[in-house]
Design an enzyme around this catalytic site. Structure first.
Site, PDB file in Angstrom:
ATOM      1  N   GLU A  49       1.487  -1.297   0.120  1.00 19.76           N
ATOM      2  CA  GLU A  49       0.265  -0.136  -0.291  1.00 19.76           C
ATOM      3  C   GLU A  49       1.239   1.180   0.154  1.00 19.76           C
ATOM      4  O   GLU A  49       1.221   1.509   0.984  1.00 19.76           O
ATOM      5  CB  GLU A  49      -1.184  -0.271   1.439  1.00 19.76           C
ATOM      6  CG  GLU A  49      -2.169   0.448   1.462  1.00 19.76           C
ATOM      7  CD  GLU A  49      -3.069   0.949   2.728  1.00 19.76           C
ATOM      8  OE1 GLU A  49      -3.645   1.794   2.950  1.00 19.76           O
ATOM      9  OE2 GLU A  49      -3.325  -0.444   2.719  1.00 19.76           O
ATOM     10  N   ASP A  60      -5.494   9.605   9.031  1.00 19.29           N
ATOM     11  CA  ASP A  60      -3.999   9.249   9.581  1.00 19.29           C
ATOM     12  C   ASP A  60      -4.168  10.299  10.567  1.00 19.29           C
ATOM     13  O   ASP A  60      -4.476  11.366  11.068  1.00 19.29           O
ATOM     14  CB  ASP A  60      -3.466   9.375   8.219  1.00 19.29           C
ATOM     15  CG  ASP A  60      -3.727   8.939   7.218  1.00 19.29           C
ATOM     16  OD1 ASP A  60      -3.340   7.708   7.590  1.00 19.29           O
ATOM     17  OD2 ASP A  60      -3.638   9.403   6.368  1.00 19.29           O
TER      18      ASP A  60
END
Length: 271
Positions: A49, A60
Site C-alpha cells: 500500500e 491518518d
C-alpha cells in the site's frame, strides 16, 4: 486477472495470510522509494500500500501526517508516485501495488487521465479514504480502467450499508479495526474477529484488517481470522529519520521480518 486477485488466490491456495505494509511515497527520501518497495517484497510483503502524500490526510494519525508533510516539502506529487511505480515494475511484475490517498490530487490530475496513467504505470488498486461507496460515480473512471477500488468498512458501519459494501467489494475489502485514526495502540481482537467473520461470510472479496496492527503479536492475532493484515504507522515511524535509502531498506527489512515469521509460523501450525 488483476494482480490483487491473483495474489489473494495464491494466498488462499497456500493457506497463507497476506502481509500488506504501508509506506508514504517519498518518505524518508524520494530517491529511495523504488529500493524501499523492493526491500518490502524481499522482507515478505504480499501486496504494498503506497501512500500518496496529501496536505490534509484526515484518516491518518500524527505519524503518517508528518510523513506526508515531509514528502510534500520535498516536492513529491502524484506524477512522481506514478513514476516510481513504473520504475518498480521494471523488476517486479507480480507484487500488487495499491495507492492509498484522497480525492483532491486525483481531482486536480483528472480522473480519466489518472486512471489511464495509473494503469499504464502498473498500479493495481486505489483506496480513496474520502470517496465512500455512495459517491462511487465520482471514481468510475478508475474502475473502468481495470483498477480495483478498495472500499473501507468500520465497526460503526450500519448493517444495510455493510451489505452494499460486501456486494461491491473487489480486490479486497479493508476493515478498519476501530473507530479512529491510524496509529492508535488499541485492539480488541475478540470484537474484530466477530465483525470480520460476519463480513467474510458476505463479502465476495477477501478481507484485510488494518489500523492498530503494530507488531508480530498483533499481526498474528489478526491473521487468525483475516485474509490479510495491513501495517502502516509502526513501519512509517521506524523508517523516519533514515539517513539514506540503504538505511531505510535495512530498517524496513528488520521491522517486517518478525511479522512475516509470525504469520508463516501460524500457517505452519494450522497445517
Amino acid at each position: 486477472m488483476n494482480r490483487i486477485d491473483q495474489r489473494f488466490a495464491e494466498l488462499k491456495a497456500a493457506g497463507r495470510t497476506g502481509l500488506i505494509p504501508f509506506v508514504t511515497a517519498g518518505d524518508p527520501s524520494p530517491d529511495g522509494v523504488v529500493p524501499l518497495l523492493h526491500a518490502l517484497v524481499a522482507a515478505g510483503a504480499d501486496l504494498i500500500e503506497l501512500g500518496v502524500p496529501f496536505s490534509d490526510p484526515m484518516a491518518d494519525g500524527p505519524v503518517i501526517q508528518h510523513a506526508s508533510e515531509r514528502a510534500l516539502a520535498k516536492g513529491v506529487g502524484l506524477e512522481a508516485v506514478l513514476g516510481w511505480v513504473r520504475a518498480f515494475r521494471a523488476d517486479d511484475a507480480a507484487t500488487p501495488i495499491v495507492l492509498m490517498g484522497y480525492l483532491n490530487p486525483i481531482e486536480i490530475h483528472g480522473y480519466e487521465r489518472f486512471a489511464r496513467e495509473a494503469a499504464d504505470a502498473g498500479v493495481d488498486g486505489v483506496l480513496l479514504v474520502d470517496c465512500p461507496l455512495e459517491e462511487a460515480a465520482t471514481s468510475a473512471a478508475i474502475r473502468a480502467a481495470g483498477l480495483r477500488q478498495i472500499w473501507l468498512a468500520a465497526p460503526t458501519t450500519a448493517a444495510a450499508r455493510l451489505e452494499r459494501l460486501c456486494g461491491a467489494a473487489e480486490g479486497f475489502l479493508y476493515y478498519v479495526s476501530f473507530a479512529g485514526i491510524t496509529g492508535a495502540a488499541r485492539l480488541s481482537v475478540a470484537e474484530i474477529e466477530s465483525r470480520v467473520a460476519a463480513i467474510r461470510a458476505r463479502a465476495r472479496a477477501p478481507v484485510a484488517v488494518g489500523f492498530g496492527v503494530r507488531d508480530a503479536a498483533s499481526a498474528a492475532a489478526i491473521a487468525a481470522f483475516a485474509d490479510a493484515v495491513v501495517i502502516g504507522s509502526a513501519l512509517v515511524e521506524r523508517l523516519a529519520g533514515s539517513a539514506d535509502a540503504e538505511e531505510a531498506c535495512a530498517r524496513a527489512g528488520a521491522f517486517l521480518a518478525p511479522i512475516r515469521s509470525a504469520l508463516d509460523a501460524r500457517t505452519a501450525h494450522a497445517a
